[in-house]
Design a protein around this motif. Structure first.
Motif, PDB file in Angstrom:
ATOM      1  N   UNK A  84     -27.498   4.497  -1.144  1.00 33.60           N
ATOM      2  CA  UNK A  84     -26.326   3.671  -0.857  1.00 33.60           C
ATOM      3  C   UNK A  84     -25.958   3.806   0.615  1.00 33.60           C
ATOM      4  N   UNK A  85     -25.736   2.688   1.289  1.00 30.37           N
ATOM      5  CA  UNK A  85     -25.362   2.727   2.693  1.00 30.37           C
ATOM      6  C   UNK A  85     -23.931   3.217   2.853  1.00 30.37           C
ATOM      7  N   UNK A  86     -23.602   3.634   4.072  1.00 34.51           N
ATOM      8  CA  UNK A  86     -22.238   4.083   4.347  1.00 34.51           C
ATOM      9  C   UNK A  86     -21.244   2.967   4.058  1.00 34.51           C
ATOM     10  N   UNK A  87     -21.554   1.763   4.534  1.00 38.42           N
ATOM     11  CA  UNK A  87     -20.620   0.647   4.365  1.00 38.42           C
ATOM     12  C   UNK A  87     -20.450   0.271   2.895  1.00 38.42           C
ATOM     13  N   UNK A  88     -21.530   0.360   2.122  1.00 46.55           N
ATOM     14  CA  UNK A  88     -21.423   0.082   0.698  1.00 46.55           C
ATOM     15  C   UNK A  88     -20.528   1.114   0.027  1.00 46.55           C
ATOM     16  N   UNK A  89     -20.691   2.377   0.410  1.00 43.59           N
ATOM     17  CA  UNK A  89     -19.841   3.421  -0.154  1.00 43.59           C
ATOM     18  C   UNK A  89     -18.370   3.164   0.159  1.00 43.59           C
ATOM     19  N   UNK A  90     -18.074   2.842   1.429  1.00 48.24           N
ATOM     20  CA  UNK A  90     -16.687   2.596   1.828  1.00 48.24           C
ATOM     21  C   UNK A  90     -16.116   1.367   1.124  1.00 48.24           C
ATOM     22  N   UNK A  91     -16.931   0.336   1.010  1.00 49.05           N
ATOM     23  CA  UNK A  91     -16.502  -0.884   0.311  1.00 49.05           C
ATOM     24  C   UNK A  91     -16.187  -0.572  -1.150  1.00 49.05           C
ATOM     25  N   UNK A  92     -17.074   0.160  -1.802  1.00 49.21           N
ATOM     26  CA  UNK A  92     -16.868   0.512  -3.208  1.00 49.21           C
ATOM     27  C   UNK A  92     -15.643   1.401  -3.397  1.00 49.21           C
ATOM     28  N   UNK A  93     -15.466   2.361  -2.493  1.00 49.60           N
ATOM     29  CA  UNK A  93     -14.314   3.255  -2.603  1.00 49.60           C
ATOM     30  C   UNK A  93     -13.021   2.476  -2.421  1.00 49.60           C
ATOM     31  N   UNK A  94     -12.975   1.622  -1.414  1.00 53.67           N
ATOM     32  CA  UNK A  94     -11.773   0.818  -1.183  1.00 53.67           C
ATOM     33  C   UNK A  94     -11.474  -0.072  -2.386  1.00 53.67           C
ATOM     34  N   UNK A  95     -12.510  -0.614  -3.001  1.00 54.32           N
ATOM     35  CA  UNK A  95     -12.333  -1.475  -4.176  1.00 54.32           C
ATOM     36  C   UNK A  95     -11.814  -0.699  -5.377  1.00 54.32           C
ATOM     37  N   UNK A  96     -12.127   0.594  -5.435  1.00 56.35           N
ATOM     38  CA  UNK A  96     -11.644   1.423  -6.545  1.00 56.35           C
ATOM     39  C   UNK A  96     -10.192   1.842  -6.365  1.00 56.35           C
ATOM     40  N   UNK A  97      -9.653   1.622  -5.173  1.00 61.83           N
ATOM     41  CA  UNK A  97      -8.290   2.055  -4.864  1.00 61.83           C
ATOM     42  C   UNK A  97      -7.285   0.921  -5.028  1.00 61.83           C
ATOM     43  N   UNK A  98      -7.555   0.001  -5.931  1.00 55.69           N
ATOM     44  CA  UNK A  98      -6.627  -1.081  -6.240  1.00 55.69           C
ATOM     45  C   UNK A  98      -6.139  -0.913  -7.670  1.00 55.69           C
TER      46      UNK A  98
ATOM     47  N   UNK B 297      -1.557   2.169  -3.855  1.00 57.09           N
ATOM     48  CA  UNK B 297      -2.637   2.901  -4.513  1.00 57.09           C
ATOM     49  C   UNK B 297      -2.292   3.091  -5.989  1.00 57.09           C
ATOM     50  N   UNK B 298      -3.298   3.143  -6.861  1.00 61.64           N
ATOM     51  CA  UNK B 298      -3.038   3.398  -8.288  1.00 61.64           C
ATOM     52  C   UNK B 298      -2.396   4.771  -8.486  1.00 61.64           C
ATOM     53  N   UNK B 299      -1.666   4.933  -9.567  1.00 64.33           N
ATOM     54  CA  UNK B 299      -0.986   6.205  -9.808  1.00 64.33           C
ATOM     55  C   UNK B 299      -1.960   7.330 -10.133  1.00 64.33           C
ATOM     56  N   UNK B 300      -3.162   7.008 -10.609  1.00 68.85           N
ATOM     57  CA  UNK B 300      -4.122   8.082 -10.855  1.00 68.85           C
ATOM     58  C   UNK B 300      -4.651   8.656  -9.540  1.00 68.85           C
ATOM     59  N   UNK B 301      -4.403   7.950  -8.445  1.00 70.89           N
ATOM     60  CA  UNK B 301      -4.762   8.433  -7.109  1.00 70.89           C
ATOM     61  C   UNK B 301      -3.536   8.993  -6.395  1.00 70.89           C
ATOM     62  N   UNK B 302      -2.421   8.289  -6.530  1.00 69.94           N
ATOM     63  CA  UNK B 302      -1.191   8.679  -5.852  1.00 69.94           C
ATOM     64  C   UNK B 302      -0.036   8.641  -6.853  1.00 69.94           C
ATOM     65  N   UNK B 303       0.366   9.811  -7.321  1.00 69.25           N
ATOM     66  CA  UNK B 303       1.444   9.860  -8.310  1.00 69.25           C
ATOM     67  C   UNK B 303       2.777   9.413  -7.732  1.00 69.25           C
ATOM     68  N   UNK B 304       2.858   9.288  -6.396  1.00 66.12           N
ATOM     69  CA  UNK B 304       4.088   8.832  -5.757  1.00 66.12           C
ATOM     70  C   UNK B 304       4.137   7.319  -5.569  1.00 66.12           C
ATOM     71  N   UNK B 305       3.118   6.617  -6.014  1.00 66.56           N
ATOM     72  CA  UNK B 305       3.124   5.162  -5.870  1.00 66.56           C
ATOM     73  C   UNK B 305       4.345   4.570  -6.554  1.00 66.56           C
ATOM     74  N   UNK B 306       4.979   3.634  -5.887  1.00 68.12           N
ATOM     75  CA  UNK B 306       6.160   3.009  -6.466  1.00 68.12           C
ATOM     76  C   UNK B 306       6.233   1.542  -6.076  1.00 68.12           C
ATOM     77  N   UNK B 307       7.064   0.829  -6.811  1.00 64.80           N
ATOM     78  CA  UNK B 307       7.319  -0.582  -6.539  1.00 64.80           C
ATOM     79  C   UNK B 307       8.734  -0.689  -6.001  1.00 64.80           C
ATOM     80  N   UNK B 308       8.875  -1.274  -4.812  1.00 65.84           N
ATOM     81  CA  UNK B 308      10.185  -1.397  -4.170  1.00 65.84           C
ATOM     82  C   UNK B 308      10.861  -2.689  -4.610  1.00 65.84           C
ATOM     83  N   UNK B 309      12.095  -2.544  -5.100  1.00 65.07           N
ATOM     84  CA  UNK B 309      12.876  -3.685  -5.565  1.00 65.07           C
ATOM     85  C   UNK B 309      14.158  -3.770  -4.739  1.00 65.07           C
ATOM     86  N   UNK B 310      14.378  -4.914  -4.141  1.00 63.19           N
ATOM     87  CA  UNK B 310      15.603  -5.154  -3.393  1.00 63.19           C
ATOM     88  C   UNK B 310      16.571  -5.952  -4.269  1.00 63.19           C
TER      89      UNK B 310
END
Length: 256
Positions: free
Chosen positions: A1-15, A57-70
């Motif tokens: 796997x190329x470096x760019x493919x790895x980074x692309x895949x990792x970024x895609x998993x962080x949604x 980021x998903x909560x399984x990655x960042x437990x502090x993830x939140x949705x801001x409501x005004x």
């Protein structure tokens, strides 16, 4: 796997997953309905922040993830923020009595099983939005102006900016002890990488440039950024020698 493919895949998993999005949408619909039924003198509601910008980021990655409501209140008597924070806290205590609720100036935090919401009071004055600057003062804000800048930066750079933001946020959690605030990372990258397309093409280029810009922020973490940049440089060296396995192992060290 190329470096760019790895980074692309990792970024895609962080949604957010589709299931997470559906859960948040359901919770938002319920929350907005309860706000409408509970409050008088509310002229509007809005979702903003990283969730609206698709950089959360998903909560399984960042437990502090939140949705801001005004929650936009009428404020003809120019009440201070704490008066509205008290009203919001009373609302969530009544409507979500079994959930974790607390004030984290200048917001009220409502933590549900699916996601954490941060509820912030606001009001319009002379066509501008004002939000709390602590519990006793207001300040002007225009979150949509920044959102527009980020979206334009992302589009002009082949839609690589938001994935890079997610990667840097992931690094900030895994390797940098959350030293930088999430919005601080987003703003610095959006401001400084607007014209990065003239010198960057791959995810590796953009990630390197992002780290270089983040390094300019006031901090005590430059050695951690230097370590990340060294791993990227070594990964590129291994890849140039067709040592793909070593290159992949090295790029992973940036984050893991």
């Amino acid at each position: 796997m190329s470096i760019n493919t790895y980074l692309d895949n990792l970024a895609s998993s962080l949604v957010l997953s589709d299931a997470e999005k559906r859960g948040i949408t359901t919770s938002l619909t319920s929350l907005f309905s309860k706000i409408d039924n509970y409050f008088s003198g509310v002229s509007g509601k809005a979702v903003f922040g990283s969730y609206a910008r698709h950089t959360i980021l998903p909560r399984n990655v960042d437990e502090n993830s939140d949705v801001d409501i005004m929650i936009i209140f009428d404020n003809p008597e120019n009440h201070k923020p704490q008066a509205f924070l008290n009203r919001i806290k009373s609302f969530v205590n009544q409507s979500y009595s079994r959930s974790e609720i607390y004030q984290d100036n200048p917001t009220i935090v409502l933590e549900l099983s699916r996601i954490k919401f941060e509820l912030i009071p606001a009001y319009y004055a002379y066509g501008t939005i004002n939000i709390p600057d602590g519990p006793s003062d207001w300040r002007y804000t225009n979150p949509y102006e920044y959102d527009k800048m980020l979206n334009e930066c992302n589009q002009e750079n082949g839609y690589k900016i938001k994935p890079i933001i997610r990667l840097i946020k992931f690094w900030n959690i895994k390797k940098n002890y959350r030293f930088y605030a999430s919005f601080e990372i987003e703003r610095k990258i959006a401001e400084e990488l607007r014209f990065a397309r003239y010198s960057c093409s791959s995810y590796t280029d953009y990630l390197t440039r992002a780290f270089e810009e983040i390094k300019k922020l006031p901090s005590m973490t430059n050695t951690r950024i230097d370590t990340a940049l060294n791993h990227i440089e070594k990964a590129q060296m291994y890849e140039s020698m067709a040592h793909d396995y070593d290159a992949e192992c090295e790029i992973k060290k940036v984050f893991i």
